[in-house]
Write an enzyme that holds these catalytic residues in place. Sequence first.
Site, PDB file in Angstrom:
ATOM      1  N   HIS A  18       0.841  -1.205   0.000  1.00 21.74           N
ATOM      2  CA  HIS A  18       0.000   0.000   0.000  1.00 21.74           C
ATOM      3  C   HIS A  18       0.877   1.256   0.000  1.00 21.74           C
ATOM      4  O   HIS A  18       0.602   2.221  -0.711  1.00 21.74           O
ATOM      5  CB  HIS A  18      -0.903   0.044   1.238  1.00 21.74           C
ATOM      6  N   LYS A  42     -15.423  -7.907   7.157  1.00 24.65           N
ATOM      7  CA  LYS A  42     -14.072  -8.381   7.486  1.00 24.65           C
ATOM      8  C   LYS A  42     -13.828  -8.216   8.985  1.00 24.65           C
ATOM      9  O   LYS A  42     -14.098  -7.149   9.537  1.00 24.65           O
ATOM     10  CB  LYS A  42     -13.026  -7.560   6.720  1.00 24.65           C
ATOM     11  N   ARG A  91      -2.292  -6.000  -8.457  1.00 31.03           N
ATOM     12  CA  ARG A  91      -1.171  -6.896  -8.142  1.00 31.03           C
ATOM     13  C   ARG A  91      -0.968  -7.959  -9.216  1.00 31.03           C
ATOM     14  O   ARG A  91       0.077  -8.566  -9.287  1.00 31.03           O
ATOM     15  CB  ARG A  91      -1.413  -7.575  -6.795  1.00 31.03           C
ATOM     16  N   SER A 130      -3.177  -7.876   3.273  1.00 34.67           N
ATOM     17  CA  SER A 130      -3.240  -7.633   4.718  1.00 34.67           C
ATOM     18  C   SER A 130      -3.531  -8.927   5.473  1.00 34.67           C
ATOM     19  O   SER A 130      -2.938  -9.194   6.515  1.00 34.67           O
ATOM     20  CB  SER A 130      -4.323  -6.584   5.018  1.00 34.67           C
TER      21      SER A 130
HETATM   22  N1  COA Z   1      -0.306  -4.088  -1.700  1.00 36.27           N
HETATM   23  C1  COA Z   1      -0.619  -4.940  -0.725  1.00 36.27           C
HETATM   24  N2  COA Z   1      -1.856  -5.417  -0.525  1.00 36.27           N
HETATM   25  C2  COA Z   1      -2.798  -5.012  -1.365  1.00 36.27           C
HETATM   26  C3  COA Z   1      -2.553  -4.119  -2.418  1.00 36.27           C
HETATM   27  C4  COA Z   1      -1.224  -3.646  -2.580  1.00 36.27           C
HETATM   28  N3  COA Z   1      -0.879  -2.818  -3.539  1.00 36.27           N
HETATM   29  N4  COA Z   1      -3.697  -3.912  -3.087  1.00 36.27           N
HETATM   30  C5  COA Z   1      -4.629  -4.634  -2.471  1.00 36.27           C
HETATM   31  N5  COA Z   1      -4.093  -5.281  -1.439  1.00 36.27           N
HETATM   32  C6  COA Z   1      -4.758  -6.222  -0.537  1.00 36.27           C
HETATM   33  C7  COA Z   1      -5.479  -5.559   0.587  1.00 36.27           C
HETATM   34  O1  COA Z   1      -4.659  -5.432   1.730  1.00 36.27           O
HETATM   35  C8  COA Z   1      -6.627  -6.504   0.821  1.00 36.27           C
HETATM   36  O2  COA Z   1      -6.195  -7.531   1.666  1.00 36.27           O
HETATM   37  P1  COA Z   1      -7.245  -8.271   2.637  1.00 36.27           P
HETATM   38  O3  COA Z   1      -8.379  -8.753   1.767  1.00 36.27           O
HETATM   39  O4  COA Z   1      -6.416  -9.339   3.182  1.00 36.27           O
HETATM   40  O5  COA Z   1      -7.678  -7.233   3.630  1.00 36.27           O
HETATM   41  C9  COA Z   1      -6.897  -7.148  -0.524  1.00 36.27           C
HETATM   42  O6  COA Z   1      -5.734  -6.910  -1.281  1.00 36.27           O
HETATM   43  C10 COA Z   1      -8.070  -6.566  -1.238  1.00 36.27           C
HETATM   44  O7  COA Z   1      -7.865  -5.146  -1.315  1.00 36.27           O
HETATM   45  P2  COA Z   1      -9.030  -4.203  -1.742  1.00 36.27           P
HETATM   46  O8  COA Z   1      -9.626  -4.675  -3.013  1.00 36.27           O
HETATM   47  O9  COA Z   1      -8.513  -2.816  -1.681  1.00 36.27           O
HETATM   48  O10 COA Z   1     -10.135  -4.541  -0.657  1.00 36.27           O
HETATM   49  P3  COA Z   1     -10.532  -3.736   0.566  1.00 36.27           P
HETATM   50  O11 COA Z   1     -11.474  -4.548   1.376  1.00 36.27           O
HETATM   51  O12 COA Z   1      -9.308  -3.304   1.285  1.00 36.27           O
HETATM   52  O13 COA Z   1     -11.319  -2.485  -0.058  1.00 36.27           O
HETATM   53  C11 COA Z   1     -13.092  -1.385  -1.414  1.00 36.27           C
HETATM   54  C12 COA Z   1     -12.275  -2.650  -1.112  1.00 36.27           C
HETATM   55  C13 COA Z   1     -13.118  -0.415  -0.266  1.00 36.27           C
HETATM   56  C14 COA Z   1     -12.473  -0.684  -2.593  1.00 36.27           C
HETATM   57  C15 COA Z   1     -14.489  -1.858  -1.805  1.00 36.27           C
HETATM   58  O14 COA Z   1     -14.909  -2.853  -0.900  1.00 36.27           O
HETATM   59  C16 COA Z   1     -15.525  -0.745  -1.779  1.00 36.27           C
HETATM   60  O15 COA Z   1     -15.522   0.126  -2.614  1.00 36.27           O
HETATM   61  N6  COA Z   1     -16.441  -0.813  -0.808  1.00 36.27           N
HETATM   62  C17 COA Z   1     -17.498   0.200  -0.628  1.00 36.27           C
HETATM   63  C18 COA Z   1     -18.880  -0.363  -0.978  1.00 36.27           C
HETATM   64  C19 COA Z   1     -19.172  -0.119  -2.435  1.00 36.27           C
HETATM   65  O16 COA Z   1     -19.163   0.994  -2.917  1.00 36.27           O
HETATM   66  N7  COA Z   1     -19.455  -1.217  -3.135  1.00 36.27           N
HETATM   67  C20 COA Z   1     -19.714  -1.171  -4.531  1.00 36.27           C
HETATM   68  C21 COA Z   1     -18.437  -1.203  -5.321  1.00 36.27           C
HETATM   69  S1  COA Z   1     -18.769  -1.203  -7.044  1.00 36.27           S
END
Ligand code: COA
Length: 163
Positions: A18, A42, A91, A130
């Site tokens: 991140h 989560k 990724r 994460s």
């Molecule tokens: N480096 C390391 N880890 C990374 C990364 C990077 N560059 N990019 C992503 N990750 C990891 C994250 O740590 C996360 O790990 P985890 O699942 O073990 O916690 C995983 O990859 C998924 O990341 P992400 O897709 O960013 O998921 P998130 O839960 O952290 O966030 C949102 C997702 C917030 C973007 C999405 O759920 C959202 O928009 N929610 C709001 C509700 C909404 O509007 N829904 C409709 C969407 S169309």
Amino acid sequence: MKTRALYTGSFDPLTNGHMNIITRASKLYDELTVGIIANPSKKALFPIEEREIMIAEALSCLGNVKVDHFSGLLADFVNSHGFNVVVRGLRGATDFDYEIQMAQMNARLFNDQVETVFLMTDPQYSFLSSSMVKEVHSLGGCIDGLVPEAILKRMDEVLQKQA
Ligand code: COA
């Protein structure tokens, strides 16, 4: 026009993957907000308030980056705060399928001038998530270099408390 970008996620915890995306995005846009989502589906290691403090500390060296949190629909947060870019990290191919769906759905919901922009994760972090660092750390594995040092220290404290 001033570019106001948002990089969002659960960040439980923030990893160096991140950090890499945030550092690079901060150079591309006038302002970058790291938006922590309260994701009830989560199970969190750190409460959202603590994540906000830890992330703000980790990013204090980046002058144009701030930290905020939100719940509910991402598009509502984006539209109501006047962001014009949403940054996502990719990724690998497996992220892409999910990300394109999310970007296309969000495109229907965002105000007209908002774009989703993808940055490729640095290959040294392409395996990282994460959940993975939490699992390895909780089982006694070494996660040095995968999360900022101050966050590793807090994870050690939580683990010691649980023991
Ligand atoms: N480096 C390391 N880890 C990374 C990364 C990077 N560059 N990019 C992503 N990750 C990891 C994250 O740590 C996360 O790990 P985890 O699942 O073990 O916690 C995983 O990859 C998924 O990341 P992400 O897709 O960013 O998921 P998130 O839960 O952290 O966030 C949102 C997702 C917030 C973007 C999405 O759920 C959202 O928009 N929610 C709001 C509700 C909404 O509007 N829904 C409709 C969407 S169309």
